[in-house]
Design an enzyme around this catalytic site. Structure first.
Site, PDB file in Angstrom:
ATOM      1  N   GLU A 174       0.816  -1.212   0.000  1.00 19.04           N
ATOM      2  CA  GLU A 174       0.000   0.000   0.000  1.00 19.04           C
ATOM      3  C   GLU A 174       0.851   1.263   0.000  1.00 19.04           C
ATOM      4  O   GLU A 174       0.442   2.299  -0.515  1.00 19.04           O
ATOM      5  CB  GLU A 174      -0.933  -0.020   1.225  1.00 19.04           C
ATOM      6  CG  GLU A 174      -2.159   0.854   1.069  1.00 19.04           C
ATOM      7  CD  GLU A 174      -3.208   0.558   2.126  1.00 19.04           C
ATOM      8  OE1 GLU A 174      -4.335   0.205   1.740  1.00 19.04           O
ATOM      9  OE2 GLU A 174      -2.903   0.667   3.332  1.00 19.04           O
ATOM     10  N   HIS A 203       8.879 -26.118   1.409  1.00 20.05           N
ATOM     11  CA  HIS A 203       8.298 -27.232   0.658  1.00 20.05           C
ATOM     12  C   HIS A 203       7.249 -26.765  -0.350  1.00 20.05           C
ATOM     13  O   HIS A 203       6.902 -27.512  -1.256  1.00 20.05           O
ATOM     14  CB  HIS A 203       7.682 -28.241   1.626  1.00 20.05           C
ATOM     15  CG  HIS A 203       8.656 -28.767   2.624  1.00 20.05           C
ATOM     16  ND1 HIS A 203       9.530 -29.785   2.347  1.00 20.05           N
ATOM     17  CD2 HIS A 203       8.927 -28.377   3.905  1.00 20.05           C
ATOM     18  CE1 HIS A 203      10.290 -30.020   3.412  1.00 20.05           C
ATOM     19  NE2 HIS A 203       9.949 -29.179   4.363  1.00 20.05           N
ATOM     20  N   LYS A 316     -13.560   1.623  -2.368  1.00 20.55           N
ATOM     21  CA  LYS A 316     -14.397   2.026  -1.237  1.00 20.55           C
ATOM     22  C   LYS A 316     -15.620   2.802  -1.715  1.00 20.55           C
ATOM     23  O   LYS A 316     -16.744   2.566  -1.261  1.00 20.55           O
ATOM     24  CB  LYS A 316     -13.590   2.900  -0.257  1.00 20.55           C
ATOM     25  CG  LYS A 316     -12.653   2.139   0.651  1.00 20.55           C
ATOM     26  CD  LYS A 316     -12.054   3.099   1.665  1.00 20.55           C
ATOM     27  CE  LYS A 316     -11.144   2.378   2.646  1.00 20.55           C
ATOM     28  NZ  LYS A 316     -10.565   3.300   3.644  1.00 20.55           N
TER      29      LYS A 316
END
Length: 344
Positions: A174, A203, A316
């Site tokens: 961000e 792994h 938003k």
């Protein structure tokens, strides 16, 4: 923590808690964050039904000092409220009441935490880059990004530090993912951060890092001294696992960290190792503050604003429009037209 607005997750948590004995800590600076405030409204209604007027004693707010819906509601409801400083954004707020209040409630020594912060702050004031690890790591990442290493992996070798990776992903993404620089030029900066934890993700990821595209820098966090020691028993010594007898899990996890680091280097994959003496409040304070400073310095190198997030606001606003917030009617109409066109 209600850290997502998944209805199943919220219901499972609320059904498991004894809400009469639960302190609810509502954190949002603006007070308009839809996820936080919707969860608050749900819990508030349940608390009021259980406790009547006494429910107010079970709420604490952390928000802006003067403005916003949560500030208004905390004063109206009579909640104890803590203040988020005006110039501190969400991802940099761990050392404000946003982080300190929950940590104190959990029994973490926040004086020790802030002692580590102060020590690292003094270290990061050193203008000599050879003696300033935040500046060093910012420069390493910046220069490698310019050479095509546009992915950075945060991989602590400690279960206690696994959520440092989650926090760093938001901090780095961000802060540095920006379309424009400070001069108004279109630059599209930012490395993509990836979370991992050692030794588990050796792994699941290291095969890609060693032999896949050479477009990453790997950040290891290695712990010198664990809180406890766990010895591997002297059994099966006659088998192929006999070499583990009488060693410790402590030895093993750090051997895994060192081996992975050297293997990556053999494959000419860039990597950085941050070594912590141990995992406690003091050194966690140092680590997180160093990463914050590294991010801020990297913003300066990229010539971007590391402290805003304009790319988040569009989504938003679309959410407000879809949920029927007053003043977003035109946005809702345009958004629905775009969604309809995308599904044809």
């Amino acid at each position: 923590f209600i850290d997502n607005i998944d209805p199943d997750q919220i219901n499972v948590l609320l059904n498991a808690l004894d809400l009469k004995k639960t302190l609810v800590n509502v954190i949002t600076k603006s007070g308009s964050t839809a996820e936080t405030m919707s969860a608050y409204m749900i819990v508030k209604e349940k608390m009021e039904k259980l406790l009547g007027a006494e429910y107010r004693k079970n709420f604490v707010a952390i928000t802006d000092a003067y403005t916003g819906v949560l500030r208004q509601l905390s004063e109206q409801e009579g909640y104890k409220a803590f203040v988020i400083p005006e110039n501190v954004g969400g991802r940099f707020s761990i050392f404000s009441p946003v982080g300190l209040v929950p940590l104190a409630l959990l029994g973490i020594d926040i004086d020790e935490l802030l002692g580590g912060v102060r020590a690292m702050d003094e270290h990061c004031k050193n203008p000599n880059i050879h003696e300033n690890i935040a500046a060093q790591n910012a420069l390493i990442h910046y220069l490698l990004d310019k050479k095509g290493k546009n992915i950075t992996v945060m991989m602590p070798y400690s279960g206690k530090l696994r959520y440092i990776s989650d926090w760093f992903v938001e901090l780095w993404a961000e802060s540095l993912g920006k379309e424009y620089d400070l001069d108004g030029n279109v630059v599209h900066t930012g490395q993509t951060p990836v979370r991992a934890v050692g030794a588990t993700d050796q792994h699941s990821q290291i095969q890609l890092y060693n032999e896949g595209p050479n477009d990453k820098i790997i950040n290891f966090i290695r712990v010198k001294e664990f809180d406890t020691e766990l010895k591997i028993p002297h059994i099966f010594e006659y088998t192929g696992i006999g070499y583990l007898c009488d060693k410790t899990i402590n030895n093993l996890i750090n051997a895994e960290a060192d081996a992975t680091r050297v293997a990556l280097t053999d494959y000419r994959r860039p990597n950085v190792t941050i070594t912590m003496p141990k995992v406690n409040a003091y050194y966690i304070g140092q680590l997180m503050y160093m990463l914050e400073m590294q991010t801020a310095i990297a913003g300066g190198l990229y010539n971007i604003n590391a402290f805003d997030q304009p790319g988040v606001e569009q989504a938003k606003n679309y959410t407000y429009a879809l949920m029927g917030r007053i003043g977003y009617e035109e946005s809702a109409r345009e958004l629905r037209e775009k969604m309809d066109a995308a599904t044809v």
